[in-house]
Design a protein around this motif. Structure first.
Motif, mmCIF file in Angstrom:
data_model
loop_
_atom_site.group_PDB
_atom_site.id
_atom_site.type_symbol
_atom_site.label_atom_id
_atom_site.label_comp_id
_atom_site.label_asym_id
_atom_site.label_seq_id
_atom_site.Cartn_x
_atom_site.Cartn_y
_atom_site.Cartn_z
ATOM 1 N N PRO A 1 0.795 -1.239 0.000
ATOM 2 C CA PRO A 1 0.000 0.000 0.000
ATOM 3 C C PRO A 1 0.824 1.285 0.000
ATOM 4 C CG PRO A 1 -0.780 -1.517 1.692
ATOM 5 C CD PRO A 1 0.459 -2.099 1.116
ATOM 6 N N GLU A 2 1.824 1.364 0.861
ATOM 7 C CA GLU A 2 2.591 2.614 0.963
ATOM 8 C C GLU A 2 3.331 2.930 -0.326
ATOM 9 O OE1 GLU A 2 2.571 0.268 3.347
ATOM 10 O OE2 GLU A 2 1.534 1.362 4.939
ATOM 11 N N ALA A 3 3.997 1.933 -0.911
ATOM 12 C CA ALA A 3 4.750 2.151 -2.147
ATOM 13 C C ALA A 3 3.815 2.489 -3.303
ATOM 14 C CB ALA A 3 5.584 0.915 -2.480
ATOM 15 N N ALA A 4 2.683 1.831 -3.386
ATOM 16 C CA ALA A 4 1.742 2.082 -4.475
ATOM 17 C C ALA A 4 1.132 3.475 -4.372
ATOM 18 C CB ALA A 4 0.649 1.027 -4.485
ATOM 19 N N CYS A 5 0.885 3.936 -3.160
ATOM 20 C CA CYS A 5 0.266 5.252 -2.977
ATOM 21 C C CYS A 5 1.270 6.396 -3.019
ATOM 22 C CB CYS A 5 -0.508 5.292 -1.661
ATOM 23 S SG CYS A 5 -2.068 4.402 -1.765
ATOM 24 N N ALA A 6 2.549 6.087 -3.013
ATOM 25 C CA ALA A 6 3.565 7.142 -3.026
ATOM 26 C C ALA A 6 3.451 8.010 -4.277
ATOM 27 C CB ALA A 6 4.960 6.534 -2.924
ATOM 28 N N ASN A 7 3.125 7.413 -5.417
ATOM 29 C CA ASN A 7 3.040 8.164 -6.675
ATOM 30 C C ASN A 7 1.612 8.483 -7.081
ATOM 31 O OD1 ASN A 7 5.821 7.955 -6.877
ATOM 32 N ND2 ASN A 7 5.708 6.032 -8.009
ATOM 33 N N PHE B 1 -12.456 2.135 -2.240
ATOM 34 C CA PHE B 1 -11.634 1.614 -1.160
ATOM 35 C C PHE B 1 -10.897 0.368 -1.616
ATOM 36 C CE2 PHE B 1 -15.130 3.899 0.687
ATOM 37 C CZ PHE B 1 -14.575 4.598 1.737
ATOM 38 N N ILE B 2 -9.600 0.338 -1.312
ATOM 39 C CA ILE B 2 -8.796 -0.862 -1.517
ATOM 40 C C ILE B 2 -8.486 -1.371 -0.119
ATOM 41 C CG2 ILE B 2 -6.612 -1.773 -2.351
ATOM 42 C CD1 ILE B 2 -6.737 0.470 -4.496
ATOM 43 N N LEU B 3 -8.935 -2.569 0.156
ATOM 44 C CA LEU B 3 -8.821 -3.115 1.505
ATOM 45 C C LEU B 3 -7.607 -4.021 1.621
ATOM 46 C CD1 LEU B 3 -12.583 -4.004 1.905
ATOM 47 C CD2 LEU B 3 -11.413 -1.951 2.706
ATOM 48 N N ALA B 4 -6.903 -3.884 2.731
ATOM 49 C CA ALA B 4 -5.726 -4.715 2.988
ATOM 50 C C ALA B 4 -5.757 -5.195 4.431
ATOM 51 C CB ALA B 4 -4.451 -3.919 2.722
ATOM 52 N N PHE B 5 -5.396 -6.441 4.625
ATOM 53 C CA PHE B 5 -5.311 -7.027 5.961
ATOM 54 C C PHE B 5 -3.924 -6.738 6.516
ATOM 55 C CE2 PHE B 5 -3.952 -10.561 8.638
ATOM 56 C CZ PHE B 5 -4.944 -10.587 9.576
ATOM 57 N N ALA C 1 -2.484 9.816 -6.141
ATOM 58 C CA ALA C 1 -3.189 10.806 -5.315
ATOM 59 C C ALA C 1 -4.127 10.080 -4.361
ATOM 60 C CB ALA C 1 -3.957 11.771 -6.205
ATOM 61 N N CYS C 2 -3.543 9.350 -3.429
ATOM 62 C CA CYS C 2 -4.346 8.622 -2.462
ATOM 63 C C CYS C 2 -3.616 8.593 -1.125
ATOM 64 C CB CYS C 2 -4.622 7.200 -2.941
ATOM 65 S SG CYS C 2 -3.157 6.190 -3.116
ATOM 66 N N THR C 3 -4.332 8.182 -0.113
ATOM 67 C CA THR C 3 -3.724 8.079 1.204
ATOM 68 C C THR C 3 -3.996 6.693 1.770
ATOM 69 O OG1 THR C 3 -5.730 8.923 2.260
ATOM 70 C CG2 THR C 3 -4.011 10.532 1.742
ATOM 71 N N VAL C 4 -3.070 6.223 2.590
ATOM 72 C CA VAL C 4 -3.243 4.954 3.281
ATOM 73 C C VAL C 4 -3.779 5.287 4.667
ATOM 74 C CG1 VAL C 4 -2.091 2.912 4.202
ATOM 75 C CG2 VAL C 4 -1.362 3.879 2.012
ATOM 76 N N GLU C 5 -4.941 4.758 4.981
ATOM 77 C CA GLU C 5 -5.547 4.969 6.282
ATOM 78 C C GLU C 5 -5.790 3.624 6.935
ATOM 79 O OE1 GLU C 5 -8.991 7.475 6.120
ATOM 80 O OE2 GLU C 5 -8.040 8.846 4.705
ATOM 81 N N GLU C 6 -5.669 3.576 8.248
ATOM 82 C CA GLU C 6 -5.880 2.342 8.983
ATOM 83 C C GLU C 6 -7.105 2.472 9.874
ATOM 84 O OE1 GLU C 6 -2.457 0.881 11.043
ATOM 85 O OE2 GLU C 6 -1.139 1.257 9.350
ATOM 86 N N THR C 7 -7.826 1.374 10.000
ATOM 87 C CA THR C 7 -9.003 1.372 10.861
ATOM 88 C C THR C 7 -8.639 1.030 12.295
ATOM 89 O OG1 THR C 7 -9.431 -0.973 10.476
ATOM 90 C CG2 THR C 7 -10.511 0.594 9.012
ATOM 91 N N GLY C 8 -7.519 0.353 12.468
ATOM 92 C CA GLY C 8 -7.216 -0.191 13.782
ATOM 93 C C GLY C 8 -8.042 -1.449 13.969
ATOM 94 N N PHE C 9 -7.923 -2.084 15.118
ATOM 95 C CA PHE C 9 -8.682 -3.302 15.380
ATOM 96 C C PHE C 9 -10.150 -2.948 15.572
ATOM 97 C CE2 PHE C 9 -4.440 -4.531 16.999
ATOM 98 C CZ PHE C 9 -4.237 -5.622 16.160
ATOM 99 N N PHE C 10 -11.018 -3.806 15.044
ATOM 100 C CA PHE C 10 -12.446 -3.635 15.278
ATOM 101 C C PHE C 10 -13.100 -5.008 15.363
ATOM 102 C CE2 PHE C 10 -11.906 -3.546 10.704
ATOM 103 C CZ PHE C 10 -12.949 -4.320 10.211
#
Length: 140
Positions: A29-35, A86-90, A37-46
């Protein structure tokens, strides 16, 4: 004309999101979003019972995120909610608190037993009403 433009814009955004999903699967996620116009956001545990990942995701995306696990870290498709994609990642899982479960086990067991008892009573009452014969006595 506006509807056509909006539909084409949404389709273009979906295509970009799908391309980004492929990049995320390849680079992370971080490398793909570096170039992009998106941000990586985390939900935390739920909890699984949280319909919106504690308000961090739309309900359908939160539900889809529950299908991800260590062996399947990324969703197969882009999740959409209105004009957002949304692109979801575990990331990681947290073991259940068994001590907390043991504390609640008696309460849960009692609640389930009460629900079962009520269901049996309702079934019995329904059956009794179906088989009952009602006579009206005017001699009272």
């Amino acid at each position: 004309a506006r509807d056509y433009i909006a539909a084409k814009a949404r389709e273009l955004c979906r295509q970009k999101a799908e391309a980004l999903l492929a990049a995320v699967k390849e680079k992370g996620p971080e490398a793909a979003c570096a170039n992009a116009a998106c941000t990586v956001e985390e939900t935390g545990f739920f909890k699984r019972s949280s319909p919106s990942a504690n308000g961090k995701l739309p309900p359908l995306a939160a539900k889809a995120s529950l299908s991800l696990y260590k062996g399947k870290a990324y969703s197969d498709k882009v999740e959409e909610n209105g004009d957002s994609f949304f692109i979801l990642a575990f990331k990681e899982a947290k073991e259940a608190d068994m001590k907390g479960f043991q504390n609640e086990k008696a309460r849960i067991t009692a609640k389930l037993a009460k629900e079962k008892e009520q269901a049996i009573f309702k079934d019995w009452l329904k059956h009794a009403r179906e088989k009952a014969k009602i006579r009206v006595s005017r001699n009272l």
